[in-house]
Scaffold this motif. Structure first.
Motif, mmCIF file in Angstrom:
data_model
loop_
_atom_site.group_PDB
_atom_site.id
_atom_site.type_symbol
_atom_site.label_atom_id
_atom_site.label_comp_id
_atom_site.label_asym_id
_atom_site.label_seq_id
_atom_site.Cartn_x
_atom_site.Cartn_y
_atom_site.Cartn_z
ATOM 1 N N GLY A 10 33.827 40.779 45.609
ATOM 2 C CA GLY A 10 34.639 39.644 46.079
ATOM 3 C C GLY A 10 36.073 40.001 46.389
ATOM 4 N N GLY A 12 38.603 40.994 44.589
ATOM 5 C CA GLY A 12 39.182 42.225 44.067
ATOM 6 C C GLY A 12 40.483 42.084 43.305
ATOM 7 N N ALA A 88 33.721 45.212 38.526
ATOM 8 C CA ALA A 88 34.810 44.229 38.608
ATOM 9 C C ALA A 88 34.373 43.123 39.557
ATOM 10 N N PRO A 111 34.192 36.778 32.342
ATOM 11 C CA PRO A 111 35.237 35.762 32.133
ATOM 12 C C PRO A 111 34.930 34.734 31.043
HETATM 13 C C1 GRF Z 1 36.225 37.659 37.865
HETATM 14 O O1 GRF Z 1 36.288 36.324 37.461
HETATM 15 C C2 GRF Z 1 35.507 38.456 36.820
HETATM 16 O O2 GRF Z 1 35.663 37.952 35.529
HETATM 17 C C3 GRF Z 1 34.083 38.304 37.210
HETATM 18 O O3 GRF Z 1 34.055 38.246 38.627
HETATM 19 C C4 GRF Z 1 35.334 37.832 39.086
HETATM 20 C C5 GRF Z 1 35.846 38.915 39.983
HETATM 21 O O4 GRF Z 1 37.017 38.492 40.596
HETATM 22 N N1 GRF Z 1 33.331 39.441 36.724
HETATM 23 P P1 GRF Z 1 37.835 39.559 41.495
HETATM 24 O O5 GRF Z 1 36.917 40.005 42.611
HETATM 25 O O6 GRF Z 1 38.220 40.700 40.584
HETATM 26 O O7 GRF Z 1 39.024 38.778 41.961
#
Ligand code: GRF
Length: 198
Positions: A10, A12, A88, A111
């Motif tokens: 997503g 990141g 991540a 999260p």
């Molecule tokens: C975060 O909420 C993380 O906790 C979960 O996926 C989301 C990733 O967000 N594993 P991002 O791509 O790091 O902004």
């Protein structure tokens, strides 16, 4: 120097927190060798490119079967001789072969305070929707080693975050990211890179 690969799907923001931590010296003895996404349009890949980190997409759409995708993902990862794989926001079920081959070398950020609000189906905003529905006063984030299960591996760090009056899932998600995820994930990488965590 720990060779680190980050798997993303997503926006990141956790990847960005890792990049910033390396730049500021909060993470030492580690090098981000590659960022791999299953989504061609993941902004996380842009973040990698903007920071001169190799950005690779391995998309299930490019393969006839799941097995072929899994093999392509494995081969791509193997090609970087990684010491640590960081999930991540990677929304792909890892092939069991990968979790076995890289046992104790994969970490994930989730999260919530595991074992609450985790397991199959608990990802992204849904985690926060469920926490608000349950009426918890405290939530947070967890970094853990990845095993064959979903969110079941040994816990490395957790950080609690207050739920506030009027929180929506989006507001709570942002607070959990800012106050917990973006702190404990870089810390876990640094501590693994410096032998503080085995
Ligand atoms: C975060 O909420 C993380 O906790 C979960 O996926 C989301 C990733 O967000 N594993 P991002 O791509 O790091 O902004």
């Amino acid at each position: 120097m720990l060779r680190v690969g980050v798997l993303v799907s997503g926006g990141g923001t956790n990847l960005q927190a890792i990049i910033d931590a390396v730049a500021s010296g909060k993470i030492t003895n580690a090098k981000l060798e590659v960022v791999i996404s299953n989504k061609k349009d993941a902004y996380a890949l842009e973040r990698a490119k903007n920071n001169n980190i190799e950005a690779v997409c391995v998309s299930p759409k490019d393969y006839e079967t799941r097995d072929e995708f899994n093999k392509a993902l494995m081969d791509t990862i193997d090609g970087y001789n990684l010491d640590l794989i960081v999930l991540a926001g990677f929304l792909v079920v890892l092939p069991a072969e990968l979790t076995r081959k890289y046992a104790r070398k994969i970490i994930n950020i989730h999260p919530s305070l595991i074992p609450s609000f985790c397991g199959d189906g608990f990802y992204g905003l849904k985690v926060h929707e469920e926490a608000l529905k349950r009426g918890v006063k405290v939530t947070g984030a967890t970094v853990h080693f990845v095993d064959e299960g979903t969110d079941t591996g040994p816990i490395i760090f957790q950080k609690a975050v207050e739920v506030e009056e009027g929180d929506t899932p989006e507001i709570l998600q942002k607070r959990v990211m800012e106050q917990a995820e973006w702190i404990i994930l870089p810390k876990a990488i640094n501590d693994i890179a410096n032998g503080i965590i085995k």
